[in-house]
Enzyme design. Structure first.
Site, mmCIF file in Angstrom:
data_model
loop_
_atom_site.group_PDB
_atom_site.id
_atom_site.type_symbol
_atom_site.label_atom_id
_atom_site.label_comp_id
_atom_site.label_asym_id
_atom_site.label_seq_id
_atom_site.Cartn_x
_atom_site.Cartn_y
_atom_site.Cartn_z
ATOM 1 N N ASN A 171 0.741 -1.259 0.099
ATOM 2 C CA ASN A 171 -0.096 -0.030 -0.056
ATOM 3 C C ASN A 171 0.781 1.274 -0.028
ATOM 4 O O ASN A 171 0.333 2.197 -0.399
ATOM 5 C CB ASN A 171 -1.049 -0.030 1.298
ATOM 6 C CG ASN A 171 -2.197 -0.761 0.917
ATOM 7 O OD1 ASN A 171 -3.097 -0.612 0.147
ATOM 8 N ND2 ASN A 171 -2.361 -2.071 1.268
ATOM 9 N N GLY A 228 4.628 -1.494 11.025
ATOM 10 C CA GLY A 228 3.680 -0.579 11.851
ATOM 11 C C GLY A 228 4.495 0.401 12.716
ATOM 12 O O GLY A 228 5.704 0.303 12.877
ATOM 13 N N GLU A 262 14.024 1.475 14.396
ATOM 14 C CA GLU A 262 13.914 2.484 13.294
ATOM 15 C C GLU A 262 13.834 3.743 14.179
ATOM 16 O O GLU A 262 14.224 4.617 13.632
ATOM 17 C CB GLU A 262 12.203 2.427 12.710
ATOM 18 C CG GLU A 262 12.132 1.633 11.555
ATOM 19 C CD GLU A 262 10.549 1.542 11.255
ATOM 20 O OE1 GLU A 262 9.932 0.826 11.910
ATOM 21 O OE2 GLU A 262 10.435 2.488 10.104
ATOM 22 N N ASP A 273 10.802 0.896 0.237
ATOM 23 C CA ASP A 273 9.904 1.102 1.444
ATOM 24 C C ASP A 273 8.785 1.116 0.797
ATOM 25 O O ASP A 273 7.924 0.571 0.809
ATOM 26 C CB ASP A 273 10.447 2.021 2.466
ATOM 27 C CG ASP A 273 10.077 1.662 3.749
ATOM 28 O OD1 ASP A 273 9.366 0.747 3.911
ATOM 29 O OD2 ASP A 273 10.339 2.780 4.634
HETATM 30 P P1 5GP Z 1 0.259 -2.596 3.659
HETATM 31 O O1 5GP Z 1 0.897 -3.261 4.640
HETATM 32 O O2 5GP Z 1 -1.121 -2.098 4.195
HETATM 33 O O3 5GP Z 1 0.324 -3.025 2.210
HETATM 34 O O4 5GP Z 1 1.465 -1.116 3.572
HETATM 35 C C1 5GP Z 1 1.296 -0.101 4.564
HETATM 36 C C2 5GP Z 1 1.672 -0.443 6.007
HETATM 37 O O5 5GP Z 1 3.172 -0.985 5.747
HETATM 38 C C3 5GP Z 1 1.524 0.570 6.842
HETATM 39 O O6 5GP Z 1 0.265 0.783 7.532
HETATM 40 C C4 5GP Z 1 2.761 0.273 8.009
HETATM 41 O O7 5GP Z 1 2.323 -0.545 8.846
HETATM 42 C C5 5GP Z 1 3.589 -0.512 7.119
HETATM 43 N N1 5GP Z 1 4.856 0.339 6.817
HETATM 44 C C6 5GP Z 1 4.944 1.125 5.644
HETATM 45 N N2 5GP Z 1 6.251 1.870 5.735
HETATM 46 C C7 5GP Z 1 6.575 1.456 7.038
HETATM 47 C C8 5GP Z 1 7.915 1.930 7.437
HETATM 48 O O8 5GP Z 1 8.793 2.686 6.964
HETATM 49 N N3 5GP Z 1 8.030 1.645 8.710
HETATM 50 C C9 5GP Z 1 7.221 0.778 9.508
HETATM 51 N N4 5GP Z 1 7.414 0.504 10.755
HETATM 52 N N5 5GP Z 1 6.177 0.424 9.022
HETATM 53 C C10 5GP Z 1 5.839 0.800 7.611
#
Ligand code: 5GP
Length: 344
Positions: free
Chosen positions: A18, A166, A196, A277
């Site tokens: 996402n 997250g 992080e 990322d």
């Molecule tokens: P999804 O899992 O919905 O495909 O992608 C978005 C999710 O990835 C975000 O809601 C978050 O939980 C996680 N996410 C995306 N980029 C980062 C980041 O740089 N650091 C962390 N900790 N989580 C991230």
């Protein structure tokens, strides 16, 4: 360097579905929604707080609230990485259920897997990691593991592992240790977002698991709020680091690129993988990340080649897939040497 980075065959090991959605796909999804007047990404050169970054994911989730959109996004993201000359891609995503649209976590994962299957004729191999969001708690974490195990049975060739992501300021990663140990037993690989932000309490136990790869690891070394014990443990286990320059710069987890942890680990000859990322949210591409690494850390074309080729070693796919990729890279090497009149 721009053209070289584009031509370079690449391996992407840290891409959240996402967060990777492009502006073009956003427009397709917006056409199906009303009353949405928001910005879904950060412009190049802008900065934000981590909270503002997570707010973007929340907005995108409102667009990908049904199985069709999840399919569309995954399908487009794979095509975009393919156009950027990525030959192997590991996507990760948090299974999400939305009652109003009838999307269950299972149908979410099924949509992602269907999109991956529908891209199988492209010259890019794709694997999936299911993500545990530390904001959602341990119970949901167990459900995600069960889901991964279930889909592992039907799609052994596509489900590669588990991610922990997250908001790093929420919860304690140690609470998830039993889940990760169980995942390992099932043959699932672990790519965990660690350090992080400075996280003195949880980090040591997490590093000793050990995970198969670390996402970011921004604050492991002393100068960034970590300590020598963390560094020694990562070195001892030789745990590869997934490093995302633009993301860390915009999210301000590093003060500037000169102080990015890439320099620290690369100088130690530790396994470093350049990743995007969230290429959509942070308006970047893997080619641009390689270019940025080159200009910031004074890397030569052969250094970039080595970084890209060595990333194959850290992928979560079967050994025979890695061998095929290495063979493919050999062919590309001669082509690129000829195209740019260089010796790599
Ligand atoms: P999804 O899992 O919905 O495909 O992608 C978005 C999710 O990835 C975000 O809601 C978050 O939980 C996680 N996410 C995306 N980029 C980062 C980041 O740089 N650091 C962390 N900790 N989580 C991230």
């Amino acid at each position: 360097m721009e053209e070289f980075c584009k031509s370079l065959p690449k391996v992407e090991l840290h891409a959240h579905i996402n967060g990777s959605v492009s502006e073009v796909t956003i427009q397709k999804l917006l056409a199906k929604k009303r009353n949405f007047d928001q910005s879904f990404s950060f412009k190049k050169g802008s900065t934000a707080t981590l909270k503002e970054c997570f707010e973007k994911f929340r907005l995108i989730h409102q667009l990908t609230d049904n199985a069709k959109s999840v399919y569309q996004v995954t399908y487009d993201v794979i095509h975009e990485f393919h156009e950027d000359n990525v030959k192997y891609l590991e996507l990760r995503s948090t299974p999400r259920a939305v009652q109003d649209t009838g999307m269950s976590k299972e149908s979410y994962v099924e949509s992602v897997l269907r999109a991956i299957r529908d891209c199988k004729d492209l010259d890019i191999k794709v694997r999936l990691l299911l993500a545990i969001d530390r904001r959602n708690g341990v119970q949901v974490g167990w459900e995600t593991l069960k889901l991964a195990q279930k889909f592992q049975e039907s799609h052994r060739d596509l489900i590669a592992g588990i991610d922990l992501s997250g908001d790093p300021n929420v919860g304690d990663a140690r609470d998830y240790l039993p889940i990760f140990r169980e995942a390992k037993k099932s043959g699932l690989k672990l790519a965990l977002h660690l350090c992080e932000v400075p996280a003195p309490e949880e980090t040591m136990d997490m590093l000793n698991l050990p995970p198969d790869r670390i996402g970011h690891g921004t604050c492991l070394h002393r100068e960034a709020g970590g300590n020598q014990e963390f560094v020694d443990t990562v070195l001892k286990h030789n745990t590869p680091l997934e490093l995302c320059l633009t993301s860390n710069l915009i999210g301000q987890t590093v003060p500037n690129l000169d102080n990015h942890q890439f320099k620290f680990w690369y100088e130690k000859k530790h396994p470093c993988i350049i990743c995007t990322d969230d290429k959509g949210v942070f308006s970047t591409s893997l080619s641009e990340e390689y270019q940025l690494a080159a200009s910031t850390f004074d890397l030569k074309q052969c250094d970039l080649w080595n970084l890209s080729e060595q990333s194959i070693n850290y992928a979560f796919c079967e050994e025979n897939v890695k061998e095929k990729l290495r063979d493919k890279f050999k062919v590309y090497k001669s082509k690129i040497e000829e195209q740019f009149n260089i010796k790599l």
